[in-house]
Write an enzyme that holds these catalytic residues in place. Structure first.
Site, mmCIF file in Angstrom:
data_model
loop_
_atom_site.group_PDB
_atom_site.id
_atom_site.type_symbol
_atom_site.label_atom_id
_atom_site.label_comp_id
_atom_site.label_asym_id
_atom_site.label_seq_id
_atom_site.Cartn_x
_atom_site.Cartn_y
_atom_site.Cartn_z
ATOM 1 N N ASP A 16 -37.995 -13.455 31.695
ATOM 2 C CA ASP A 16 -38.643 -14.728 32.024
ATOM 3 C C ASP A 16 -37.659 -15.699 32.670
ATOM 4 O O ASP A 16 -37.962 -16.362 33.664
ATOM 5 C CB ASP A 16 -39.217 -15.382 30.762
ATOM 6 N N GLU A 57 -43.569 -3.800 31.860
ATOM 7 C CA GLU A 57 -43.811 -4.590 30.641
ATOM 8 C C GLU A 57 -43.127 -3.950 29.441
ATOM 9 O O GLU A 57 -43.192 -2.726 29.279
ATOM 10 C CB GLU A 57 -45.318 -4.676 30.405
ATOM 11 N N HIS A 58 -42.499 -4.784 28.632
ATOM 12 C CA HIS A 58 -41.737 -4.332 27.459
ATOM 13 C C HIS A 58 -40.588 -3.409 27.876
ATOM 14 O O HIS A 58 -40.210 -2.501 27.145
ATOM 15 C CB HIS A 58 -42.650 -3.647 26.425
ATOM 16 N N GLU A 94 -33.315 -20.003 24.186
ATOM 17 C CA GLU A 94 -34.570 -19.541 23.570
ATOM 18 C C GLU A 94 -34.288 -18.755 22.282
ATOM 19 O O GLU A 94 -34.958 -18.927 21.268
ATOM 20 C CB GLU A 94 -35.309 -18.667 24.589
ATOM 21 N N SER A 154 -41.847 -21.844 28.579
ATOM 22 C CA SER A 154 -40.559 -22.133 27.928
ATOM 23 C C SER A 154 -39.393 -21.808 28.853
ATOM 24 O O SER A 154 -38.431 -22.574 28.944
ATOM 25 C CB SER A 154 -40.426 -21.397 26.595
ATOM 26 N N SER A 176 -44.871 -18.272 30.849
ATOM 27 C CA SER A 176 -43.470 -18.589 30.530
ATOM 28 C C SER A 176 -43.117 -20.047 30.735
ATOM 29 O O SER A 176 -42.137 -20.382 31.405
ATOM 30 C CB SER A 176 -42.518 -17.747 31.378
ATOM 31 N N GLY A 191 -48.602 -21.713 26.257
ATOM 32 C CA GLY A 191 -49.236 -20.567 25.598
ATOM 33 C C GLY A 191 -50.149 -19.747 26.483
ATOM 34 O O GLY A 191 -50.866 -18.879 25.999
ATOM 35 N N GLY A 220 -49.111 -17.733 28.798
ATOM 36 C CA GLY A 220 -48.442 -16.494 29.197
ATOM 37 C C GLY A 220 -47.713 -16.604 30.527
ATOM 38 O O GLY A 220 -47.322 -15.608 31.102
HETATM 39 P P1 NG1 Z 1 -44.319 -13.219 27.291
HETATM 40 O O1 NG1 Z 1 -45.285 -12.646 26.329
HETATM 41 O O2 NG1 Z 1 -44.927 -13.377 28.638
HETATM 42 O O3 NG1 Z 1 -43.701 -14.474 26.796
HETATM 43 C C1 NG1 Z 1 -42.502 -11.499 26.371
HETATM 44 C C2 NG1 Z 1 -41.003 -11.707 26.416
HETATM 45 C C3 NG1 Z 1 -40.392 -11.043 27.674
HETATM 46 C C4 NG1 Z 1 -40.831 -9.574 27.782
HETATM 47 C C5 NG1 Z 1 -42.371 -9.496 27.659
HETATM 48 C C6 NG1 Z 1 -42.902 -8.078 27.630
HETATM 49 C C7 NG1 Z 1 -40.594 -13.856 25.317
HETATM 50 C C8 NG1 Z 1 -40.291 -15.300 25.495
HETATM 51 N N1 NG1 Z 1 -40.700 -13.131 26.449
HETATM 52 O O4 NG1 Z 1 -43.098 -12.159 27.460
HETATM 53 O O5 NG1 Z 1 -38.976 -11.130 27.626
HETATM 54 O O6 NG1 Z 1 -40.219 -8.783 26.792
HETATM 55 O O7 NG1 Z 1 -42.835 -10.118 26.450
HETATM 56 O O8 NG1 Z 1 -42.613 -7.427 28.823
HETATM 57 O O9 NG1 Z 1 -40.710 -13.361 24.191
#
Ligand code: NG1
Length: 360
Positions: A162, A27-28, A150, A118, A116, A112, A114
């Site tokens: 994603d 993550e991140h 995006e 989008s 993805s 929303g 989580g």
């Molecule tokens: P989420 O919060 O699931 O949309 C976001 C980023 C990913 C990745 C994660 C952290 C967007 C659309 N996606 O995911 O690319 O950085 O946070 O691992 O912002």
């Protein structure tokens, strides 16, 4: 709500779809050129398309029961159609001739939550355009265009995870992904295990501003360490000389990359027990060093960890709300997931079981 038949009048020329994704580990790390292990969701977004014949785009979302129309040379209004328009414009910039279209969107990916939605919308749209216009696009290129849609059209400065997961993963395998080289390999889930995904019901209010703040902190850390990205820091000890809180942010990213590399273990995933421990360590690191958790996600993952047959649990996605994921013994996910959701909601929570999908 309109059916595809109401909207098109007859069977549309193309019908494609793409899944959402859940990140199991890593993550991140994507915007730090690092490693991750997402899996596709059974929930998906379908896109159907046909030529419009009247010089305008007409896009209908059955989820929102809303039609958006715009001229071929005009931007789409803000909202779901912007993601699709982004895909159209980016393909046009690559020289693909796109006639004005009618498009119908249907999804069981809750917005929303989580998962993805989008990325699934972008990938399904690009697949529809690819099929209809016979454009030469492989899965990686398609994911890169989806990511640019995006960033440039929806204004979200996201990494590539994603879109790569939606384009290349399936529901039975984890996708081991290297965000720098875009090497992607499907790996089996740890033997004898399956996943539970629970939406905490807490909206991700701070996610956008904090996400950008964390990205800036990671760039600062890489700059101070003299590397291109935190992915280039191989030894955890190297981050200790950084000032706080940059040190803790970098410690999370470097340790998270090491966890993914261990979990992927050169091509055959580690045992479910070890994978679960790595998920627990990931959550602690996201909570304490990266500081993107919230009490509800700490609590949900704690309750999950206490259930028999659960190997480990962590928040998934950017944090500050959203969902968590657990790895558990095959066959126990539905029962355990429902029980944890009921217990959490009995104490005033608003959680929802996303995987296994309740209707399955
Ligand atoms: P989420 O919060 O699931 O949309 C976001 C980023 C990913 C990745 C994660 C952290 C967007 C659309 N996606 O995911 O690319 O950085 O946070 O691992 O912002």
């Amino acid at each position: 709500m309109k059916s595809p038949n109401d909207f098109f009048g007859s069977a549309p020329e193309v019908h494609t779809w793409a899944p959402g994704r859940v990140n199991l580990l890593g993550e991140h790390t994507d915007y730090n050129d690092g490693y991750m292990l997402p899996i596709a969701t059974p929930q998906r977004t379908d896109v159907m398309a046909d030529r419009s014949g009247d010089g305008r785009f007409h896009i209908y979302s059955s989820t929102l029961d809303e039609t958006v129309e715009f001229d071929a040379d005009e931007p789409a209004p803000p909202g779901f159609a912007r993601y699709m328009e982004g895909c159209i414009r980016l393909l046009q910039q690559r020289g693909v001739q796109i006639p004005p279209l009618k498009m119908y969107v249907r999804s069981n990916l809750a917005l929303g939550s989580g998962l993805s939605s989008s990325a699934a919308l972008e990938v399904a749209t690009l697949r529809a355009l690819r099929t209809m216009l016979k454009a030469e696009l492989d899965g990686v290129t398609l994911a890169q265009i989806a990511q640019q849609a995006e960033i440039q059209y929806a204004g979200v400065n996201c990494g590539i995870m994603d879109q790569m997961a939606s384009s290349l993963a399936d529901t039975q395998h984890m996708l081991f992904l290297d965000a720098r080289t875009l090497d992607a390999r499907l790996l089996p889930l740890p033997a004898g295990a399956e996943i539970i995904v629970i939406d905490s019901g807490v909206p991700r209010k701070l996610a956008a501003s904090k996400y950008n703040e964390r990205r800036a902190e990671c760039e600062a850390a890489a700059g101070m360490l003299g590397v291109q990205a935190l992915r280039d820091v191989a030894r955890l000890a190297d981050v200790e000389k950084l000032p706080s809180p940059i040190r803790e942010r970098a410690r999370h990213v470097v340790s998270e990359n090491l966890r993914v590399l261990e979990a992927a273990d050169g091509g055959s995933a580690v045992s479910a027990e070890r994978f679960g421990e790595l998920m627990n360590e990931s959550h602690a690191s996201l909570r304490d060093d990266y500081q993107v958790s919230i009490p509800e996600l700490d609590e949900l993952t704690e309750v999950l960890r206490k259930q028999p047959g659960v190997f480990g649990a962590r928040l998934t996605g950017a944090g500050f709300g959203g969902a968590c994921v657990a790895l558990c013994k095959a066959g126990s996910a539905a029962g355990t997931g429902e029980m944890v959701v009921n217990r959490f909601n009995a104490a005033g929570g608003q959680a929802r079981l996303l995987i296994p999908a309740p209707q399955q």
